[in-house]
Design an enzyme around this catalytic site. Structure first.
Site, PDB file in Angstrom:
ATOM      1  N   HIS A 159       0.857  -1.189   0.000  1.00 38.33           N
ATOM      2  CA  HIS A 159       0.000   0.000   0.000  1.00 38.33           C
ATOM      3  C   HIS A 159       0.897   1.245   0.000  1.00 38.33           C
ATOM      4  O   HIS A 159       1.919   1.282   0.691  1.00 38.33           O
ATOM      5  CB  HIS A 159      -0.901   0.005   1.231  1.00 38.33           C
ATOM      6  CG  HIS A 159      -1.937   1.088   1.221  1.00 38.33           C
ATOM      7  ND1 HIS A 159      -1.669   2.381   1.608  1.00 38.33           N
ATOM      8  CD2 HIS A 159      -3.248   1.069   0.848  1.00 38.33           C
ATOM      9  CE1 HIS A 159      -2.763   3.112   1.487  1.00 38.33           C
ATOM     10  NE2 HIS A 159      -3.735   2.346   1.035  1.00 38.33           N
ATOM     11  N   GLU A 210       0.763   4.096   1.427  1.00 36.55           N
ATOM     12  CA  GLU A 210       1.046   4.689   2.743  1.00 36.55           C
ATOM     13  C   GLU A 210       2.148   3.909   3.457  1.00 36.55           C
ATOM     14  O   GLU A 210       3.069   4.498   4.034  1.00 36.55           O
ATOM     15  CB  GLU A 210      -0.213   4.710   3.614  1.00 36.55           C
ATOM     16  CG  GLU A 210       0.033   5.331   4.976  1.00 36.55           C
ATOM     17  CD  GLU A 210      -1.152   5.266   5.924  1.00 36.55           C
ATOM     18  OE1 GLU A 210      -0.943   5.043   7.125  1.00 36.55           O
ATOM     19  OE2 GLU A 210      -2.298   5.430   5.450  1.00 36.55           O
ATOM     20  N   SER A 223      -9.458   1.420  -2.852  1.00 35.33           N
ATOM     21  CA  SER A 223      -9.227   2.111  -1.585  1.00 35.33           C
ATOM     22  C   SER A 223      -9.090   1.106  -0.456  1.00 35.33           C
ATOM     23  O   SER A 223      -9.979   0.279  -0.224  1.00 35.33           O
ATOM     24  CB  SER A 223     -10.395   3.070  -1.295  1.00 35.33           C
ATOM     25  OG  SER A 223     -10.357   3.508   0.043  1.00 35.33           O
ATOM     26  N   THR A 272      -2.588   4.029   9.073  1.00 36.08           N
ATOM     27  CA  THR A 272      -3.676   4.817   9.667  1.00 36.08           C
ATOM     28  C   THR A 272      -5.048   4.190   9.456  1.00 36.08           C
ATOM     29  O   THR A 272      -5.974   4.453  10.222  1.00 36.08           O
ATOM     30  CB  THR A 272      -3.697   6.249   9.087  1.00 36.08           C
ATOM     31  OG1 THR A 272      -3.782   6.179   7.660  1.00 36.08           O
ATOM     32  CG2 THR A 272      -2.452   7.013   9.494  1.00 36.08           C
ATOM     33  N   SER A 287     -12.346   8.329   0.921  1.00 34.10           N
ATOM     34  CA  SER A 287     -12.088   8.995  -0.355  1.00 34.10           C
ATOM     35  C   SER A 287     -13.365   9.212  -1.165  1.00 34.10           C
ATOM     36  O   SER A 287     -13.308   9.497  -2.362  1.00 34.10           O
ATOM     37  CB  SER A 287     -11.102   8.162  -1.187  1.00 34.10           C
ATOM     38  OG  SER A 287      -9.905   7.960  -0.481  1.00 34.10           O
TER      39      SER A 287
END
Length: 657
Positions: free
Chosen positions: A123, A125, A223, A167, A267
């Site tokens: 991912h 992030e 997502s 997160t 999102s």
């Protein structure tokens, strides 16, 4: 039939901030590129692309003169370094919650440790977090993978373990992982970095799905947080679907459902959520909303409010990512979480309550979506600045809350104005951590308050107040200090010979011999820096102002324990701790060893104690004598042998005489 929408559905703070940065640049006719899609929602990405925002896969694709926006997921450090090296203009839209993780894993203090990251290693992030790690790092997706990391990596070394989480990591799985890590790694330092909005969103979705017979999750299939929402809802409601737009709704599923729950990923824009709700309402009612003509709706939407205008609003609802307000128009007014307060850690529900009337500044209007973006913090800051200007001359002591540690210092919020405190002015000594101040109320003075054009600057000093306070504490201490007086202090530093304790304005030292009744090699075996300790003044040197402190509790004196609980004649179980040619030393209680003379070990003559005893062996012995002045104890194993077994030895002694 009922349709319930999760209050937390839709844009989170980080996504909303990233979108606003891109829109702000586009509004200024700046050429914009984003490193990958700005968010995981192709509807929004396509909309921005139509305005001139181009998504690129590498820095090399950025056009000359364009500004690159780093999306909310963040990027590895080497990407930022390359942007600077190549002279590429960029705006960093990394979510502050993600940036916090970057700061944790990049801490140079971690260099000899191991970082564990809860999340998907591919991912964006997580890739960004890995790219900021200052040491060895590993990722895990669930508690089972922790077992593998422990057996293959952690078990073979004693390195400090630091644990962070993506997160948007599943909060329930995180709790399982934390429980296992604490069990396997007692030295692990765990940082709960799951975004509060994510936690609220997942909890709310879980509860809503349990009460629904049809659950709709809206968001892009790429997502991560939307995918987790779908998994969470699916566990509670088998009839759960993931859709990207209203066109994907199954009319039959909607029409037969009695209780419909709706949530959306971080999102997902508000207009798509609204389209889904409108479509479901139409399916349920069987008709479209034709009460108002298109011309009437268009005319109403054109009743715009001017930006930079102040208005009064009434709070209608509060969500983790925004607050909805009524400003007396048909457009929906909303305040993004980051526009509520200058304190990034403040929760919306702690700042405003439903029904509150507040003064707001209009930031932006969106006629297409019928929304008005508003700011409370800017109005509060403008008022607070006027108050701040009046305080700089008086040099009075002010009180504010430290909200964050930044490069070179900390930020204190005073009357909603951000005051910068340089690192050199933030603590009493330079070796104290700035991070420890975050979240605390502090007292400070203003050093400078200035404004050049629209740029405002407020600088303060915490240290100047601390120096005065410590001087006052010192004076008070020396007025009342006397030998034998007890104090509560904080351990500030350790040396090989003792521990230095802050008594409030002055320092005293506990010598290593005063820390324990038993022998220790280093003070850290008893106390650590930061510990609160109870001490008493043992001695004072008036000339040098040096204070010797006592720490040992008299009730724990092993010789007092021996006197009260182990009189002569007591039989004890003692552990052999040393062997000599003339006998053996055995530990009776912690801090006291007794001697078993060679003649008192057995009922027959022995050449040396090692022929009968070994270090570590536990034996029964009788206390035969105690000399408290010389701190000596005599023990006898022979005294416990039956009389008939002792006789031969006694006869032998008589012959020897």
């Amino acid at each position: 039939m009922s349709i319930t929408v999760a209050k937390s559905a839709g844009f989170c703070f980080g996504v909303n901030r990233a979108i606003n940065i891109v829109n702000s640049l586009l509004d200024k006719n700046v050429k914009v590129s984003t490193l990958g899609p700005i968010i995981h929602n192709m509807e929004v990405v396509n909309e921005l692309e139509s305005r001139g925002c181009k998504a690129v896969s590498s820095i090399d694709e950025v056009e000359n003169g364009a500004t690159l926006v780093i999306r909310s997921h963040g990027v590895p450090k080497y990407v930022i370094d390359k942007l600077v090296e190549n002279g590429v203009k960029y705006e960093d839209a990394t979510c502050p919650f993600v940036k916090k993780i970057h700061n944790i894993v990049a801490n140079p203090d971690n260099k000899d440790g191991i970082v564990l990251i809860a999340g998907n290693s591919v991912h964006p992030e997580v890739e960004g977090i890995i790219g900021h790690c200052s040491t060895e790092c590993h990722t895990f997706k669930n508690s089972e993978e922790i077992d593998e990391i422990h057996s293959n990596i952690l078990k073979t070394n004693n390195k400090q373990v630091f644990v962070v989480a993506q997160t948007t990591f599943d909060t329930k799985e995180w709790k399982k992982c934390v429980k296992k890590i604490k069990k396997l790694c007692t030295n692990a330092k765990i940082f709960d970095t799951i975004c509060n909005a994510t936690s609220v969103r997942q909890t709310e979705a879980d509860l809503l799905a349990a009460q629904s017979d049809f659950m709709v999750v809206i968001g892009d299939r790429h997502s991560s947080n939307t995918g987790k929402l779908f998994d969470i809802c699916k566990r509670q409601c088998d009839n759960t679907v993931l859709i990207e737009t209203a066109d994907e709704l199954d009319a039959l599923q909607v029409s037969v459902a009695e209780k419909i729950g709706v949530t959306a990923g971080a999102s997902t824009p508000a207009r798509i959520i609204k389209e889904v709700l409108d479509t479901m309402s139409e399916i349920k009612s069987g008709v479209t909303n034709g009460e108002e003509s298109f011309e009437a709706l268009l005319e109403e939407s054109l009743k715009n409010l001017n930006t930079n205008e102040r208005v009064m609003g009434t709070v209608l609802s509060i969500a983790p990512n925004e607050v909805q307000v009524d400003v007396g128009r048909k457009q929906t007014g909303f305040i993004p979480a980051n526009e509520l307060s200058n304190d990034p850690n403040a929760k919306p529900e702690d700042i405003v309550k439903v029904g509150d009337k507040i003064e707001l500044l209009i930031m932006k209007t969106n006629d297409q979506e019928g929304t008005i973006m508003l700011s409370k913090r800017r109005v509060d800051a403008a008022k607070g600045w006027e108050i701040l200007e009046s305080k700089v001359e008086s040099q009075e002591v002010l009180t504010g809350k430290v909200t964050e540690a930044v490069k070179g210092g900390v930020i204190v919020i005073y009357n909603d104005v951000r005051v910068f405190i340089p690192a050199s002015q933030a603590t009493a000594t330079r070796d104290e951590s700035l991070e420890d101040l975050v979240g605390k109320e502090v007292q400070f003075r203003l050093i400078e308050v200035s404004q050049r054009g629209r740029r405002k600057r407020a600088i303060g000093s915490i240290r100047s107040v601390l120096k005065e306070q410590r001087a006052a504490q010192r004076d008070e201490f020396w007025k009342n200090c006397e030998i034998g007086k007890k104090y509560t202090g904080v351990v500030k530093s350790l040396t090989s010979y003792g521990a230095f304790v802050d008594l409030g304005g002055v320092f005293g030292m506990i010598h290593i011999s005063e820390l324990s009744w038993t022998h220790i090699k280093h003070p850290s075996e008893v106390v650590n820096v930061g510990d609160t300790v109870e001490v008493y003044v043992k001695d004072i040197n008036e000339e040098t102002k040096k204070i010797s402190l006592g720490f040992k509790n008299a009730d724990e004196n092993p010789w007092e324990i021996l006197k009260n609980q182990y009189p002569v004649g007591t039989v004890v179980k003692a552990t052999i701790v040393g062997l000599t040619s003339f006998g053996a030393f055995a530990n009776i209680i912690p801090g006291i060893d007794g001697l078993i003379h060679i003649s008192q070990i057995a009922n027959k003559r022995i050449e040396k104690p090692a022929d009968v005893l070994s270090v570590g062996e536990t034996v029964e012995a009788k206390i035969t004598a105690i000399d408290f002045d010389k701190k000596r104890v005599s023990l006898s194993m022979r005294a416990l042998l039956p009389e008939d077994e002792q006789a031969p030895a006694e006869a032998a002694e008589e012959v020897a005489e």
